[in-house]
Design an enzyme around this catalytic site. Structure first.
Site, mmCIF file in Angstrom:
data_model
loop_
_atom_site.group_PDB
_atom_site.id
_atom_site.type_symbol
_atom_site.label_atom_id
_atom_site.label_comp_id
_atom_site.label_asym_id
_atom_site.label_seq_id
_atom_site.Cartn_x
_atom_site.Cartn_y
_atom_site.Cartn_z
ATOM 1 N N GLY A 379 16.054 6.206 -30.994
ATOM 2 C CA GLY A 379 16.192 6.153 -32.447
ATOM 3 C C GLY A 379 15.253 5.192 -33.127
ATOM 4 O O GLY A 379 15.361 4.964 -34.337
ATOM 5 N N GLY A 381 11.999 5.618 -33.501
ATOM 6 C CA GLY A 381 10.923 6.306 -34.211
ATOM 7 C C GLY A 381 9.786 6.778 -33.340
ATOM 8 O O GLY A 381 8.743 7.219 -33.849
ATOM 9 N N LYS A 382 9.956 6.744 -32.004
ATOM 10 C CA LYS A 382 8.855 7.116 -31.104
ATOM 11 C C LYS A 382 8.492 8.602 -31.232
ATOM 12 O O LYS A 382 7.323 8.953 -31.397
ATOM 13 C CB LYS A 382 9.234 6.798 -29.648
ATOM 14 C CG LYS A 382 9.601 5.334 -29.405
ATOM 15 C CD LYS A 382 9.829 5.036 -27.939
ATOM 16 C CE LYS A 382 10.990 5.838 -27.343
ATOM 17 N NZ LYS A 382 12.286 5.520 -27.977
ATOM 18 N N THR A 383 9.488 9.472 -31.136
ATOM 19 C CA THR A 383 9.221 10.915 -31.230
ATOM 20 C C THR A 383 8.722 11.281 -32.625
ATOM 21 O O THR A 383 7.916 12.208 -32.782
ATOM 22 C CB THR A 383 10.494 11.713 -30.887
ATOM 23 O OG1 THR A 383 10.883 11.405 -29.541
ATOM 24 C CG2 THR A 383 10.248 13.213 -30.993
ATOM 25 N N GLU A 506 8.649 12.023 -22.973
ATOM 26 C CA GLU A 506 9.641 11.927 -21.896
ATOM 27 C C GLU A 506 9.480 13.085 -20.903
ATOM 28 O O GLU A 506 10.452 13.720 -20.498
ATOM 29 C CB GLU A 506 11.061 11.959 -22.486
ATOM 30 C CG GLU A 506 11.348 10.858 -23.483
ATOM 31 C CD GLU A 506 11.650 9.529 -22.824
ATOM 32 O OE1 GLU A 506 11.634 9.472 -21.586
ATOM 33 O OE2 GLU A 506 11.885 8.548 -23.541
#
Length: 584
Positions: A379, A381-383, A506
Site C-alpha cells: 500500500g 505506492g510501488k505498483t 512481484e
C-alpha cells in the site's frame, strides 16, 4: 413527467438519431423496404374496396370472376411486399446494430483504465449485447411497420371519408383518446426500462464474478451466500419485469376496449345508414374492413411507443461509453521516441480517490540500462509507479520524462510498445500457448521466433513436453498451466517484444522454490542490457539491483544500493534483519 425528465428524454431522442445517422444506415435497402411497405399498405387499403364491390355485385346479380382474380392478386401482392419489406428491414436492423457494436467495442478498447475502475465488466458486456439488441428489435420489428401504419391510417381515414364522412367523424374522436393512453403509459415505460437494464447488469456482474471465481466460492463454502445474493438480484429483476408486464397488461386491453366500442358504434350506426339507403351493404362491409385495417396499426403504435422508450433508456446507457474521452485523447504534441534514456519522476503526486494521495511529490531517476528496485510495505505506492509508467493513470501534479521529453507527449501505442510487463499473476488469454506468446504482436510471427523467445524464457522444454506443444490450450486465465509455467510464458511474450523498459511486479512472489529458480533464470536473461524496474517484498530478489528506492506511505524515504542502505535506513535495516538475517 418532470421538466428534467422531459429534457433528458428529448436529449436521448436526438442522441439516438445522431447515433443511427453516424454509423451509416444502408439507405438503398431502407428505401426499398419502405417502398415495398408502402405498396403493401396501399394494397391493403384497396382490398376492402374490392371486397365491398364484390358484395354489392353479388347482391345485384352482376357477379364477375375478374373481381375475384383481382382480389386474390392483391392478397398475393400484399404477402410478397410484406415478406420482402420485413427481410430488408431485418437486414437494416442487423447492419446498424453490427456497426454500433463495432463502434462500442472499439471505444471500450480505447477507454482509460480509470473508466474500468468505476464500471463493472459485466455491466459493460450487458450494454454491448442487451442494449444494442433493443435497437435491433425497434428497427426490424417496429420502425417500418410504424411508417406503413401511418400511411394505412391516413389513407384509410381518407377512404372512410369518401365512403361516409359522418361515420368517419366518429373514428376521429377515438383517435386522440387512444393517443393519450399511449403517451401517458409510455412515459412510465421509459423510467422502468432504465431500471430494468440496471438490474440486468447487476445480475450479469454477479454471475460473471461468481462463475469466474468458482474455486474460491467452493473453497470458502460460500455457495449459500452466493445463492442468496443471486436470488435477490433475480427477484429484483423479476419485480421490474412484472412492472413492465403491468403496463403492457393495461395498455393492450384498454386500447382494444376503445377499438371494440368504436366498432360496435360503427356497426350500429352503419346499419341505420344502410336501412335508410344512404349506404350500401357492400360499402358498410368495406367501411368495417377499413376500420380493422386502421385498428391493427393503431394498436401497433402502442407497442412501438413503449419499445421506443426502452431504446431511449438503452441509448442513455450507451452514451456513457460513447461520450467518454478516449485514452490519450488530450495529447496535442506527438514526438518521436528515443532509446535508452533515463526515466525521471519529477515531484509526482497521485490519488485514486480525491484527497487521499497514494504518492506525495515523489522524485527519483531510473537510469537507462540499469536495474532499479522499489521496496516498501504493502500500500505504499510501488505498483502505482508502474501504472504511471504504463500511462494507465496520469499524475495529478508533476511530470514523468523519458530523457528530455514528457512520456505523455509520445504516441501512446509506441510508448507501450517499448515496455515489457511481468506481474505476480501473469495474465493469459484463452487460447493456445503460441497465441499467448505472440499476444499483442502485429502481423504474423514466424514459428522460429516464437520458439526462440520460449527458449530464452526457459519455457521451450516444458512446452514441448505437452501433448500438443505450442498448440496446447491454456484454459480460462491460463488455469491449465502451473504458476511457474504461466510466468515463463509471460516472460517469453516479453522476450518477443524486445522491450526497452522491463517492469517486474512481484514476478516470483507466488512461486515455489523450484519454479522460482527457473523463472529467476529467465528473468536474469531478460534483464540483460535493459532498463529494469522491479517491485519486490523479498529483499533477496533485489539485493544486486543497481539502485533500490524505498517507498513508505507514498513518500521516497531512501535510495541507494543494498550496501548503502544498510545501516543508514532504519526500515530497510529492519527488513534486512528479518529476511536476510543480516546483523547491523
Amino acid at each position: 413527467m418532470t421538466k428534467e425528465k422531459q429534457k433528458n428524454k428529448k436529449t436521448s431522442i436526438l442522441y439516438c438519431l445522431r447515433l443511427l445517422h453516424s454509423v451509416g444506415i444502408p439507405k438503398l435497402v431502407l428505401g426499398l423496404g419502405v417502398l415495398l411497405s408502402i405498396i403493401g399498405s396501399l394494397t391493403g387499403l384497396i382490398v376492402p374496396l374490392i371486397t365491398g364491390t364484390l358484395i354489392d355485385a353479388l347482391g345485384q346479380g352482376t357477379f364477375q370472376w375478374s373481381n375475384v382474380v383481382v382480389l386474390i392478386s392483391l392478397f398475393i401482392l400484399e404477402a410478397l411486399t410484406g415478406g420482402l419489406s420485413y427481410y430488408m428491414l431485418a437486414y437494416v436492423g442487423n447492419d446498424v446494430v453490427y456497426k454500433i457494436r463495432k463502434r462500442l467495442w472499439k471505444k471500450i478498447l480505447s477507454l482509460p483504465i480509470p473508466f474500468f475502475d468505476r464500471h463493472r465488466s459485466a455491466e459493460l458486456m450487458s450494454r454491448v449485447s442487451n442494449d444494442t439488441d433493443e435497437m435491433h428489435t425497434l428497427i426490424t420489428d417496429h420502425l417500418i411497420s410504424f411508417a406503413s401504419s401511418l400511411l394505412t391510417i391516413f389513407g384509410g381515414i381518407a377512404i372512410l371519408f369518401y365512403l361516409d364522412w359522418q361515420m368517419a367523424l366518429i373514428i376521429l374522436v377515438a383517435g386522440p383518446i387512444g393517443a393519450l393512453i399511449i403517451i401517458s403509459i409510455g412515459d412510465k415505460m421509459y423510467q422502468i426500462s432504465l431500471d430494468l437494464y440496471e438490474k440486468l447488469a447487476e445480475l450479469a456482474t454477479l454471475l460473471t464474478q461468481v462463475i469466474s471465481e468458482m474455486r474460491l466460492v467452493k473453497a470458502s463454502n460460500a455457495e449459500g451466500r452466493e445463492e442468496v445474493d443471486g436470488y435477490g438480484k433475480m427477484k429484483s429483476l423479476f419485480q421490474f419485469g412484472i412492472k413492465e408486464a403491468k403496463i403492457n397488461a393495461v395498455l393492450g386491453p384498454l386500447l382494444s376496449m376503445v377499438m371494440a366500442l368504436l366498432l360496435v358504434i360503427i356497426i350500429g350506426y352503419g346499419g341505420v345508414r344502410v336501412s335508410s339507403g344512404a349506404l350500401s351493404a357492400g360499402e358498410l362491409v368495406a367501411f368495417i374492413l377499413l376500420l380493422f385495417q386502421i385498428t391493427i396499426p393503431f394498436t401497433q403504435f402502442a407497442t412501438f411507443y413503449t419499445k421506443l422508450q426502452k431504446v431511449l433508456g438503452a441509448t442513455e446507457r450507451l452514451r456513457v461509453i460513447l461520450d467518454h474521452p478516449i485514452e490519450g485523447g488530450q495529447r496535442t504534441e506527438l514526438i518521436p521516441l528515443a532509446k535508452n534514456e533515463d526515466l525521471h519522476f519529477n515531484n509526482i503526486t497521485f490519488s485514486y480517490v480525491e484527497k487521499e494521495p497514494v504518492l506525495r511529490e515523489v522524485s527519483f531517476v531510473i537510469p537507462a540500462g540499469k536495474m532499479t528496485a522499489f521496496v516498501g510495505p504493502s500500500g505504499s505506492g510501488k505498483t502505482t509507479i508502474l501504472s504511471l509508467i504504463e500511462q494507465f493513470y496520469h499524475p495529478e501534479k508533476g511530470t514523468i520524462t523519458y530523457g528530455e521529453s514528457r512520456i505523455a507527449d509520445f504516441p501512446l501505442r509506441a510508448w507501450r510498445k517499448k515496455i515489457g510487463y511481468v506481474s505476480q499473476e501473469s495474465s493469459l488469454m484463452s487460447g493456445s500457448i503460441r497465441d499467448n506468446i505472440v499476444y499483442g504482436c502485429e502481423g504474423d510471427v514466424p514459428d522460429h521466433d516464437v520458439m526462440e523467445a520460449a527458449k530464452q524464457a526457459y519455457a521451450h522444454q516444458f512446452i514441448e513436453s505437452l501433448p500438443h506443444g505450442y498448440d496446447t490450450e491454456v484454459g480460462e486465465r491460463g488455469i491449465q498451466l502451473s504458476g511457474g509455467q504461466r510466468q515463463r510464458v509471460a516472460i517469453a511474450r516479453a522476450f518477443l517484444r524486445q522491450p526497452d523498459l522491463l517492469l517486474l511486479d512481484e514476478a516470483t512472489a507466488s512461486l515455489d522454490s523450484d519454479s522460482e529458480h527457473e523463472v529467476q533464470k529467465a528473468l536474469a536473461h531478460l534483464m540483460l542490457d535493459r532498463t529494469t524496474i522491479v517491485i519486490a517484498h523479498r529483499l533477496s530478489t533485489v539485493v544486486k539491483a543497481d539502485q533500490i528506492i524505498v517507498i513508505e506511505k507514498g513518500d521516497v524515504t531512501g535510495a541507494g544500493t543494498h550496501e548503502e542502505l544498510l545501516g543508514h535506513h532504519a526500515a530497510y535495516d529492519n527488513w534486512a534483519k528479518k529476511q536476510l538475517q543480516v546483523n547491523i
